[in-house]
Scaffold this motif. Structure first.
Motif, PDB file in Angstrom:
ATOM      1  N   GLN B  16       6.804   7.115 146.225  1.00 33.31           N
ATOM      2  CA  GLN B  16       8.249   8.983 145.610  1.00 33.31           C
ATOM      3  C   GLN B  16       7.988   9.265 147.204  1.00 33.31           C
ATOM      4  N   GLU B  17       8.925  10.247 146.714  1.00 31.08           N
ATOM      5  CA  GLU B  17       8.820  10.519 147.802  1.00 31.08           C
ATOM      6  C   GLU B  17       9.221  12.075 148.073  1.00 31.08           C
ATOM      7  N   VAL B  18       7.614  12.986 148.937  1.00 30.84           N
ATOM      8  CA  VAL B  18       7.559  14.032 149.698  1.00 30.84           C
ATOM      9  C   VAL B  18       7.532  14.840 149.777  1.00 30.84           C
ATOM     10  N   ASN B  19       7.861  15.755 149.347  1.00 30.13           N
ATOM     11  CA  ASN B  19       7.875  17.038 150.232  1.00 30.13           C
ATOM     12  C   ASN B  19       7.440  17.970 149.509  1.00 30.13           C
ATOM     13  N   ILE B  20       7.162  18.868 151.926  1.00 28.43           N
ATOM     14  CA  ILE B  20       6.145  19.822 152.176  1.00 28.43           C
ATOM     15  C   ILE B  20       6.758  20.673 152.619  1.00 28.43           C
ATOM     16  N   THR B  21       6.232  22.221 152.275  1.00 25.23           N
ATOM     17  CA  THR B  21       7.444  23.185 152.604  1.00 25.23           C
ATOM     18  C   THR B  21       6.034  23.978 153.305  1.00 25.23           C
ATOM     19  N   ALA B  60      10.319  10.016 158.766  1.00 22.49           N
ATOM     20  CA  ALA B  60      10.778  11.290 158.178  1.00 22.49           C
ATOM     21  C   ALA B  60      11.965  12.512 158.226  1.00 22.49           C
ATOM     22  N   SER B  61      11.997  13.037 157.038  1.00 24.68           N
ATOM     23  CA  SER B  61      13.077  13.871 157.638  1.00 24.68           C
ATOM     24  C   SER B  61      12.784  15.754 157.798  1.00 24.68           C
ATOM     25  N   LEU B  62      13.159  16.074 158.073  1.00 24.84           N
ATOM     26  CA  LEU B  62      13.137  17.573 158.569  1.00 24.84           C
ATOM     27  C   LEU B  62      14.084  18.874 158.053  1.00 24.84           C
ATOM     28  N   PHE B  63      13.514  19.242 157.011  1.00 25.12           N
ATOM     29  CA  PHE B  63      15.030  20.058 156.491  1.00 25.12           C
ATOM     30  C   PHE B  63      14.754  21.839 156.919  1.00 25.12           C
ATOM     31  N   ILE B  64      15.736  22.611 157.665  1.00 24.78           N
ATOM     32  CA  ILE B  64      15.481  23.627 158.061  1.00 24.78           C
ATOM     33  C   ILE B  64      16.804  24.465 157.463  1.00 24.78           C
ATOM     34  N   PRO B  65      16.608  25.758 156.874  1.00 22.04           N
ATOM     35  CA  PRO B  65      17.197  25.988 156.234  1.00 22.04           C
ATOM     36  C   PRO B  65      17.689  26.847 157.288  1.00 22.04           C
ATOM     37  N   ALA B  66      19.247  27.869 157.303  1.00 25.92           N
ATOM     38  CA  ALA B  66      19.967  28.761 158.542  1.00 25.92           C
ATOM     39  C   ALA B  66      18.964  29.929 158.684  1.00 25.92           C
ATOM     40  N   ASP B  67      18.248  30.423 157.762  1.00 25.99           N
ATOM     41  CA  ASP B  67      17.321  31.752 158.008  1.00 25.99           C
ATOM     42  C   ASP B  67      15.776  31.096 158.590  1.00 25.99           C
ATOM     43  N   ARG B  68      15.524  29.902 158.688  1.00 26.05           N
ATOM     44  CA  ARG B  68      14.734  29.179 159.632  1.00 26.05           C
ATOM     45  C   ARG B  68      12.794  29.680 159.298  1.00 26.05           C
ATOM     46  N   LYS B  69      13.441  30.462 158.648  1.00 24.63           N
ATOM     47  CA  LYS B  69      11.879  31.030 157.721  1.00 24.63           C
ATOM     48  C   LYS B  69      11.391  29.818 156.933  1.00 24.63           C
ATOM     49  N   LEU B  75       8.820  13.179 153.047  1.00 22.27           N
ATOM     50  CA  LEU B  75       8.403  11.527 153.400  1.00 22.27           C
ATOM     51  C   LEU B  75       8.679  10.566 152.802  1.00 22.27           C
ATOM     52  N   PRO B  76      10.063   9.537 152.735  1.00 23.00           N
ATOM     53  CA  PRO B  76      10.491   8.810 151.670  1.00 23.00           C
ATOM     54  C   PRO B  76       9.536   7.882 150.565  1.00 23.00           C
ATOM     55  N   ARG B  77       9.336   7.627 150.164  1.00 23.12           N
ATOM     56  CA  ARG B  77       8.673   6.425 149.409  1.00 23.12           C
ATOM     57  C   ARG B  77       7.561   5.905 149.608  1.00 23.12           C
ATOM     58  N   VAL B  78       6.432   7.461 150.191  1.00 25.90           N
ATOM     59  CA  VAL B  78       4.808   7.396 150.236  1.00 25.90           C
ATOM     60  C   VAL B  78       4.562   5.822 149.952  1.00 25.90           C
ATOM     61  N   GLY B 106      -2.977  25.494 162.331  1.00 31.50           N
ATOM     62  CA  GLY B 106      -3.708  25.611 161.004  1.00 31.50           C
ATOM     63  C   GLY B 106      -5.062  25.018 160.250  1.00 31.50           C
ATOM     64  N   THR B 107      -4.473  25.032 159.125  1.00 24.02           N
ATOM     65  CA  THR B 107      -5.360  24.118 158.304  1.00 24.02           C
ATOM     66  C   THR B 107      -5.152  22.347 157.541  1.00 24.02           C
ATOM     67  N   GLY B 108      -3.739  23.027 157.490  1.00 29.40           N
ATOM     68  CA  GLY B 108      -2.625  21.695 157.240  1.00 29.40           C
ATOM     69  C   GLY B 108      -2.326  21.667 156.323  1.00 29.40           C
ATOM     70  N   THR B 109      -2.055  20.743 155.261  1.00 31.48           N
ATOM     71  CA  THR B 109      -1.494  20.377 154.156  1.00 31.48           C
ATOM     72  C   THR B 109      -2.295  18.006 153.809  1.00 31.48           C
ATOM     73  N   GLN B 110      -3.505  18.763 152.496  1.00 31.72           N
ATOM     74  CA  GLN B 110      -4.249  17.277 152.914  1.00 31.72           C
ATOM     75  C   GLN B 110      -3.245  16.034 151.292  1.00 31.72           C
ATOM     76  N   LEU B 111      -2.414  15.723 152.289  1.00 39.45           N
ATOM     77  CA  LEU B 111      -1.809  14.908 151.445  1.00 39.45           C
ATOM     78  C   LEU B 111      -2.351  13.518 150.463  1.00 39.45           C
ATOM     79  N   LYS B 112      -2.413  12.827 149.685  1.00 40.91           N
ATOM     80  CA  LYS B 112      -3.549  12.414 149.161  1.00 40.91           C
ATOM     81  C   LYS B 112      -2.935  11.402 147.688  1.00 40.91           C
ATOM     82  N   VAL B 113      -2.481   9.869 148.818  1.00 37.79           N
ATOM     83  CA  VAL B 113      -1.295   9.238 147.804  1.00 37.79           C
ATOM     84  C   VAL B 113      -1.928   8.270 147.156  1.00 37.79           C
TER      85      VAL B 113
END
Lengths: 114, 115
Positions: B16-21, B60-69, B75-78, B106-113
């Protein structure tokens, strides 16, 4: 992998004793950093260096001092170790170029203060 | 230093593709957005960095919107080996220009696949 080593890798010491951790790099990078990592806190910056004999404090610098007498070595000293300093310590290096936030991390040192 | 907020944990399955915001509402004009990955008992490893729009590399890819907030790490095909903690950081790239490399992890995001 970036040439960065830490010594010792594990250490157990007693409260009140001084402890020095060493970070050594072979990349000739200008910037070096010491972080500590604890459960629930992520990584926190202790001190960093932007050149030989040039250092500055991070967010959790109390109880720690650093020295950098050579480009390749960055020492972290706990003047009088306390149990709250039990942690995993990571050293990192970076070229520090404009717009470049890439840091390379060492393998870590697990310190236990009894 | 800009504060970041990201989910504490995420679960996914292989392929699967995973997106972490990550949200960073007070990002400064000169701040870059950087993502790191950390496996147990290892130091963090740089994944990707960007300033605006989209950045893609071999992992990976990184997407940043115009307001950058905010920003999204994709992550493609984890696979199982992508199970790790992912950190979003915001800061300048050069200490001499101000905030510099004093990055807050910070404390980060724990991704479990899982299979």
């Amino acid at each position: 992998d970036a040439g960065i080593t830490q010594s010792p890798r594990h250490k157990v010491t007693e409260t009140g004793t001084p402890v020095t951790l060493r970070c050594h790099q072979t990349e000739n990078h200008r910037y070096m950093y010491w972080y500590r990592q604890d459960p629930g806190h992520g990584l926190r910056l202790i001190h960093y260096s932007y050149g030989v004999k040039d250092t500055d404090k991070g967010e959790v610098s109390d109880g720690y001092s650093v020295s950098r007498s050579k480009t390749e070595d960055f020492l972290l000293t706990l003047e009088s170790a306390t149990s709250s300093q039990t942690s995993v310590y990571f050293c990192a290096i970076g070229a520090g170029l404009a717009g470049d936030n890439e840091q390379f991390f060492g393998p870590g040192t697990r310190l236990t203060v009894l | 230093l800009a504060k970041t907020t990201q989910p504490i944990s995420m679960d996914s399955y292989e392929g699967q593709e995973v997106n972490i915001t990550c949200s960073h509402n007070n990002i400064a004009t000169n701040d870059y957005i950087t993502w790191y990955q950390q496996f147990p008992s290892q130091g963090p490893r740089f994944i990707i960095q960007g300033y605006k729009t989209k950045v893609t590399n071999e992992v990976a890819s990184l997407f940043i919107p115009a307001d950058r907030k905010s920003s999204t790490l994709s992550l493609p095909r984890v696979s199982l080996s992508d199970t790790a903690v992912y950190y979003c950081l915001v800061g300048l790239g050069n200490i001499l220009t101000g905030g510099g490399n004093k990055l807050t992890f910070g404390t980060g995001t724990q991704l479990k696949v899982e299979l």
